[in-house]
Design a protein around this motif. Sequence first.
Motif, PDB file in Angstrom:
ATOM      1  N   HIS A   1       2.605 -20.176 -12.194  1.00  0.00           N
ATOM      2  CA  HIS A   1       2.895 -19.670 -11.699  1.00  0.00           C
ATOM      3  C   HIS A   1       2.650 -19.295  -9.969  1.00  0.00           C
ATOM      4  CE1 HIS A   1       6.059 -20.192 -14.772  1.00  0.00           C
ATOM      5  NE2 HIS A   1       5.469 -19.678 -15.404  1.00  0.00           N
ATOM      6  N   PRO A   2       2.343 -19.278  -9.253  1.00  0.00           N
ATOM      7  CA  PRO A   2       1.458 -19.022  -7.898  1.00  0.00           C
ATOM      8  C   PRO A   2       2.850 -18.751  -7.096  1.00  0.00           C
ATOM      9  CG  PRO A   2       0.946 -21.502  -7.728  1.00  0.00           C
ATOM     10  CD  PRO A   2       1.588 -21.350  -9.760  1.00  0.00           C
ATOM     11  N   ASP A   3       4.237 -19.087  -7.455  1.00  0.00           N
ATOM     12  CA  ASP A   3       4.881 -18.398  -6.592  1.00  0.00           C
ATOM     13  C   ASP A   3       5.756 -17.006  -6.994  1.00  0.00           C
ATOM     14  OD1 ASP A   3       5.623 -20.154  -8.965  1.00  0.00           O
ATOM     15  OD2 ASP A   3       7.446 -21.141  -8.243  1.00  0.00           O
ATOM     16  N   TRP A   4       5.251 -16.405  -8.391  1.00  0.00           N
ATOM     17  CA  TRP A   4       5.781 -15.768  -8.784  1.00  0.00           C
ATOM     18  C   TRP A   4       5.917 -14.827  -8.475  1.00  0.00           C
ATOM     19  CZ3 TRP A   4       5.435 -16.017 -15.147  1.00  0.00           C
ATOM     20  CH2 TRP A   4       7.166 -16.522 -15.469  1.00  0.00           C
ATOM     21  N   CYS A   5       4.407 -14.046  -7.204  1.00  0.00           N
ATOM     22  CA  CYS A   5       3.899 -12.662  -6.690  1.00  0.00           C
ATOM     23  C   CYS A   5       5.021 -12.860  -5.353  1.00  0.00           C
ATOM     24  CB  CYS A   5       2.235 -12.802  -6.868  1.00  0.00           C
ATOM     25  SG  CYS A   5       1.678 -14.601  -5.003  1.00  0.00           S
ATOM     26  N   ILE A   6       5.288 -11.716  -5.257  1.00  0.00           N
ATOM     27  CA  ILE A   6       5.625 -11.426  -3.749  1.00  0.00           C
ATOM     28  C   ILE A   6       4.711 -12.178  -2.535  1.00  0.00           C
ATOM     29  CG2 ILE A   6       5.786  -9.145  -2.209  1.00  0.00           C
ATOM     30  CD1 ILE A   6       7.247  -8.232  -4.394  1.00  0.00           C
ATOM     31  N   HIS A   7       5.329 -13.106  -1.611  1.00  0.00           N
ATOM     32  CA  HIS A   7       4.524 -13.117  -0.932  1.00  0.00           C
ATOM     33  C   HIS A   7       4.770 -13.970   0.527  1.00  0.00           C
ATOM     34  CE1 HIS A   7       5.581 -16.984  -3.030  1.00  0.00           C
ATOM     35  NE2 HIS A   7       4.863 -17.561  -1.633  1.00  0.00           N
ATOM     36  N   VAL A   8       3.938 -14.589   1.214  1.00  0.00           N
ATOM     37  CA  VAL A   8       5.079 -15.247   2.627  1.00  0.00           C
ATOM     38  C   VAL A   8       4.133 -16.697   2.721  1.00  0.00           C
ATOM     39  CG1 VAL A   8       5.641 -15.591   4.953  1.00  0.00           C
ATOM     40  CG2 VAL A   8       6.103 -12.938   4.145  1.00  0.00           C
ATOM     41  N   GLU A   9       4.760 -18.019   2.616  1.00  0.00           N
ATOM     42  CA  GLU A   9       4.333 -18.998   2.741  1.00  0.00           C
ATOM     43  C   GLU A   9       3.721 -19.215   4.104  1.00  0.00           C
ATOM     44  OE1 GLU A   9       5.087 -20.455  -0.933  1.00  0.00           O
ATOM     45  OE2 GLU A   9       3.626 -21.377   0.408  1.00  0.00           O
ATOM     46  N   GLY A  10       2.367 -19.813   4.205  1.00  0.00           N
ATOM     47  CA  GLY A  10       1.621 -20.506   4.210  1.00  0.00           C
ATOM     48  C   GLY A  10       0.770 -19.345   5.389  1.00  0.00           C
ATOM     49  N   ARG A  11       1.157 -17.893   4.903  1.00  0.00           N
ATOM     50  CA  ARG A  11       0.435 -16.633   5.637  1.00  0.00           C
ATOM     51  C   ARG A  11      -0.743 -16.370   3.801  1.00  0.00           C
ATOM     52  NH1 ARG A  11       1.337 -14.281  10.161  1.00  0.00           N
ATOM     53  NH2 ARG A  11       3.800 -14.490  10.841  1.00  0.00           N
ATOM     54  N   PRO A  12      -2.132 -15.825   5.028  1.00  0.00           N
ATOM     55  CA  PRO A  12      -3.026 -14.901   3.003  1.00  0.00           C
ATOM     56  C   PRO A  12      -2.033 -14.608   2.503  1.00  0.00           C
ATOM     57  CG  PRO A  12      -3.748 -15.255   5.588  1.00  0.00           C
ATOM     58  CD  PRO A  12      -2.662 -15.406   5.485  1.00  0.00           C
ATOM     59  N   ARG A  13      -1.914 -14.261   1.363  1.00  0.00           N
ATOM     60  CA  ARG A  13      -1.600 -13.641   0.560  1.00  0.00           C
ATOM     61  C   ARG A  13      -2.580 -12.455   0.074  1.00  0.00           C
ATOM     62  NH1 ARG A  13       0.570 -17.373  -4.526  1.00  0.00           N
ATOM     63  NH2 ARG A  13       2.102 -18.412  -2.868  1.00  0.00           N
ATOM     64  N   VAL A  14      -1.945 -11.144   0.482  1.00  0.00           N
ATOM     65  CA  VAL A  14      -3.178  -9.895   1.105  1.00  0.00           C
ATOM     66  C   VAL A  14      -2.993  -9.437  -0.179  1.00  0.00           C
ATOM     67  CG1 VAL A  14      -2.792  -7.461   1.995  1.00  0.00           C
ATOM     68  CG2 VAL A  14      -1.933  -9.112   2.956  1.00  0.00           C
ATOM     69  N   GLU A  15      -4.355  -9.812  -0.859  1.00  0.00           N
ATOM     70  CA  GLU A  15      -4.598  -8.425  -2.036  1.00  0.00           C
ATOM     71  C   GLU A  15      -4.868  -7.203  -1.860  1.00  0.00           C
ATOM     72  OE1 GLU A  15      -7.579 -10.982  -3.986  1.00  0.00           O
ATOM     73  OE2 GLU A  15      -6.718 -12.844  -3.455  1.00  0.00           O
ATOM     74  N   ASN A  16      -4.790  -6.169  -2.906  1.00  0.00           N
ATOM     75  CA  ASN A  16      -5.441  -5.148  -2.455  1.00  0.00           C
ATOM     76  C   ASN A  16      -5.523  -4.534  -4.439  1.00  0.00           C
ATOM     77  OD1 ASN A  16      -4.998  -2.045  -2.091  1.00  0.00           O
ATOM     78  ND2 ASN A  16      -3.251  -1.887  -1.157  1.00  0.00           N
TER      79      ASN A  16
ATOM     80  N   ALA B   1       3.112  -5.790   1.151  1.00  0.00           N
ATOM     81  CA  ALA B   1       2.970  -5.917   1.997  1.00  0.00           C
ATOM     82  C   ALA B   1       3.028  -7.681   2.346  1.00  0.00           C
ATOM     83  CB  ALA B   1       0.878  -6.251   2.296  1.00  0.00           C
ATOM     84  N   THR B   2       2.938  -8.324   2.504  1.00  0.00           N
ATOM     85  CA  THR B   2       3.819 -10.090   3.268  1.00  0.00           C
ATOM     86  C   THR B   2       4.545  -9.866   2.598  1.00  0.00           C
ATOM     87  OG1 THR B   2       1.781 -10.343   1.853  1.00  0.00           O
ATOM     88  CG2 THR B   2       1.390 -11.011   3.894  1.00  0.00           C
ATOM     89  N   VAL B   3       5.693  -9.271   2.816  1.00  0.00           N
ATOM     90  CA  VAL B   3       7.440  -9.076   2.108  1.00  0.00           C
ATOM     91  C   VAL B   3       7.697 -10.230   2.166  1.00  0.00           C
ATOM     92  CG1 VAL B   3       9.163  -7.247   0.932  1.00  0.00           C
ATOM     93  CG2 VAL B   3       6.903  -6.304   2.092  1.00  0.00           C
ATOM     94  N   GLY B   4       7.804 -11.184   1.041  1.00  0.00           N
ATOM     95  CA  GLY B   4       8.479 -12.046   0.839  1.00  0.00           C
ATOM     96  C   GLY B   4       8.942 -12.858  -0.405  1.00  0.00           C
ATOM     97  N   SER B   5       9.708 -13.196  -1.044  1.00  0.00           N
ATOM     98  CA  SER B   5       9.909 -13.941  -2.427  1.00  0.00           C
ATOM     99  C   SER B   5      10.451 -15.543  -2.051  1.00  0.00           C
ATOM    100  CB  SER B   5      11.333 -13.209  -3.012  1.00  0.00           C
ATOM    101  OG  SER B   5      11.669 -13.745  -4.152  1.00  0.00           O
ATOM    102  N   ALA B   6       9.812 -15.775  -3.206  1.00  0.00           N
ATOM    103  CA  ALA B   6       9.958 -17.441  -3.183  1.00  0.00           C
ATOM    104  C   ALA B   6      12.014 -18.049  -3.773  1.00  0.00           C
ATOM    105  CB  ALA B   6       9.168 -17.818  -3.577  1.00  0.00           C
ATOM    106  N   LYS B   7      12.041 -17.235  -4.212  1.00  0.00           N
ATOM    107  CA  LYS B   7      13.608 -17.358  -4.967  1.00  0.00           C
ATOM    108  C   LYS B   7      14.208 -16.864  -3.916  1.00  0.00           C
ATOM    109  CE  LYS B   7      14.695 -19.064  -8.601  1.00  0.00           C
ATOM    110  NZ  LYS B   7      14.389 -18.366 -10.177  1.00  0.00           N
ATOM    111  N   LEU B   8      14.495 -16.184  -2.364  1.00  0.00           N
ATOM    112  CA  LEU B   8      15.864 -15.285  -2.329  1.00  0.00           C
ATOM    113  C   LEU B   8      16.153 -16.212  -0.844  1.00  0.00           C
ATOM    114  CD1 LEU B   8      15.012 -11.652  -1.962  1.00  0.00           C
ATOM    115  CD2 LEU B   8      17.213 -12.262  -3.291  1.00  0.00           C
ATOM    116  N   PRO B   9      16.938 -16.121  -0.440  1.00  0.00           N
ATOM    117  CA  PRO B   9      17.376 -17.319   0.510  1.00  0.00           C
ATOM    118  C   PRO B   9      16.906 -16.300   1.656  1.00  0.00           C
ATOM    119  CG  PRO B   9      19.620 -16.809  -0.452  1.00  0.00           C
ATOM    120  CD  PRO B   9      17.961 -15.751  -1.278  1.00  0.00           C
ATOM    121  N   ALA B  10      16.846 -17.522   3.036  1.00  0.00           N
ATOM    122  CA  ALA B  10      15.563 -16.383   4.568  1.00  0.00           C
ATOM    123  C   ALA B  10      16.927 -15.185   4.333  1.00  0.00           C
ATOM    124  CB  ALA B  10      16.208 -17.391   5.735  1.00  0.00           C
ATOM    125  N   ASP B  11      18.000 -15.431   4.507  1.00  0.00           N
ATOM    126  CA  ASP B  11      19.232 -13.920   5.073  1.00  0.00           C
ATOM    127  C   ASP B  11      18.955 -13.386   3.936  1.00  0.00           C
ATOM    128  OD1 ASP B  11      20.603 -15.377   3.597  1.00  0.00           O
ATOM    129  OD2 ASP B  11      21.901 -15.715   4.507  1.00  0.00           O
TER     130      ASP B  11
END
Length: 717
Positions: free
Chosen positions: A416-431, A473-483
């Motif tokens: 499930h690579p889309d289950w993490c918080i990420h912004v599509e097209g950007r590197p997934r910032v690891e910590n 970091a790179t705060v984004g959800s694959a499930k939430l709409p843009a708005d």
Amino acid sequence: MNDRLIHLRNDRVSYAMNLLEGGIPMHLYFGARVESLNPVAMLRHNDLPLDGSFGLNGCPLDHTPHEYPSFGLGEMREGALTVRAQDGTRTCDLRFVSADIIDGKPGLEGLPATFGDNAKTLRLTLRDELLKLDVTLSYTIFDDVDAVIRSAKLTNTGDAALYIERAYSLCLDLPDSRYDLITLSGAWSREREMIRRPLTPGEQGVSSLRGATSLQTSNFLALARPEATEAQGEVIGAALVYSGNFTAKVHVDSHRSGRVMLGVNDVDFEWTLEPGVSFQTPEAVTVYSVEGLDGMSRQFHRICAEHLVRGKYAHAPRPILLNNWEATYFNFNEEKLLAIAKTAAEAGVELFVLDDGWFGHRDSDNSSLGDWKTDLNKLPAGLGSLVEKVHALGLKFGLWFEPEMVSPDSDLYRAHPDWCIHVEGRPRVENRNQLILDLSRTDVQDYVYQAVADVLAENAIDYVKWDMNRNFATVGSAKLPADRQKELPHRYMLGLYAVLEKLVNRFPEVLFESCASGGGRFDMGMLHYMPQTWCSDNTDALTRCRIQYATSLIFPPFAMGSHVSAVPNHQTGRVTPIDTRGNVAMSGCFGYELDLNRLPADDLEAVKRQIARVKTIRQTLLYGDFHRLLSPFDGNDTAWITVSPDKTEAVLMVTRAQAQSYTFAPLIRLRGLDPAKTYTVAETGESYSGSELMNAGVAVPLPWGDAASVSWTLRAQ
Ligand code: DGJ
């Protein structure tokens, strides 16, 4: 409550507001109980018309102390609420609709909240007719605490969506700003340094955008009169019952009045409120004290003890634990663990905790988070077998999880690579080589719940350490709409709370301890689910004096996980005596973070004595009234005392950081004792009257050397 005046009070505090002409709720007063209130004085003070001609025309909204100020109507200060309409404008005009007072304290849907029957709750509903927005402000006063608990609920009663840009939990307008602002600031391994500075015109405060309360600060502030000390003076304290992004600030205006605001951080926040839907803010706790910072803390502590922490362990002795983290890190097998557990059991430890590294193929921090299956290379007979063997030693068994995270090197991430918080097209910032699972998604919530629940159900686990080791970091959800992307940080918290609520209800016998790289999520929100929090990864006794001292501003000893670890200390390299480490650690939820087999024989004997002693006094240590006596932020010595509720037993802890030649024993005035009782110090056999100990003080001789410490048990005859 009369036509205009609303006055909520218990025996010691009052909270009052006045409805201005046109229905704008004006804040009147929060402080020591008053029998009556005449709003005229406050109107005059704020240069408001006394003839009732209050209206929008020419009325100085900018000077008015508000209950819940909103943006756009002529109020130039920052407000508590900003709502955008369909046309893009952001003016909001809230007017009185109704008010009622009910018995008790209702819960908050989906959020941690205080509870208790011995309370009255005022519900004040306001409406913006144009926006079709209802705002219900809740104010609770419990009989037994000098505090007001506040929150706001926004409901869209129209047929078009509204957009919440800011909805704070608390706004408290004060007639003057002659206060010092106290906040807590720090970093990993030096959490919660006490910072005190005078208020100045403009805005000041602390906040977090890390997706968690943070190691860097706490969702708390206090306003203390400049002359206020630990023991006396007026102090107002405020804290949020929440664990995510927040802001806590004070605005001082041109007339030097002060506005305190606390709530979910509005930076990177927006919430679409569809017709018929409500948005509930978290709760804010505001306490009032005329007994200085000590009085403020006792109110916070009582709220935690009586109105926030739930479950079997809320008032129960906490087991003395031994955690293997600093003993082995990732490098262990069953034999090694059992050797540590066996000696621990012999020394009197009650709970063995297996920390990070038991699952997947986690030999370092670069893999396996998300794969909560036992690593059979380390534990070939399985986790269940280890649990049984530890139980057979007479110990309870505890287990570490970091359920909110996923390692890129894990089966979960590969599936499930889309289950993490990420912004599509950007590197997934690891910590720490890890990513955060997107808990705003119900499928991810279900996975996290099930993964932990399965391990707990299949093995007789008595304790869970719930860790969380990175920020957003790179705060984004694959499930939430843009708005709705700006809803993610708050939705994450709602998702986490939902998972925790289900888990603590299903496993009521399990003791949960919250952790976030130490004390990175030490807040009232997490305490509602887990009755104790790991205070800091820094277990050095001297650093811990500072951390535990400042943590106690808000949180009682029973909330603070504190352990004795090996020397040289793994975080500071400092060597401190075993007695000092024990004395400091036993002032919270006591435990060890080392391999007792590697201790010198004398130290092991000291450990056995510590454990035996703690077992006899832990009810006082955990649940007594805690008073700070000497501050490590002001000098070389730290001292505090916990006093049993009936004042017959007390434990005094004194630690001196640096040895100095030719200095006297510190003379310490104790607090919280019964002046009429006579107390005997178990360790010295000396007796003193309570009045002498509190007024004249007692000289406490300290041992020779750096990091010297003494702990006395005082018992009343
Ligand atoms: C951070 C915690 O604060 C530590 O106590 C320990 O559990 C490590 N994580 C394990 O990775």
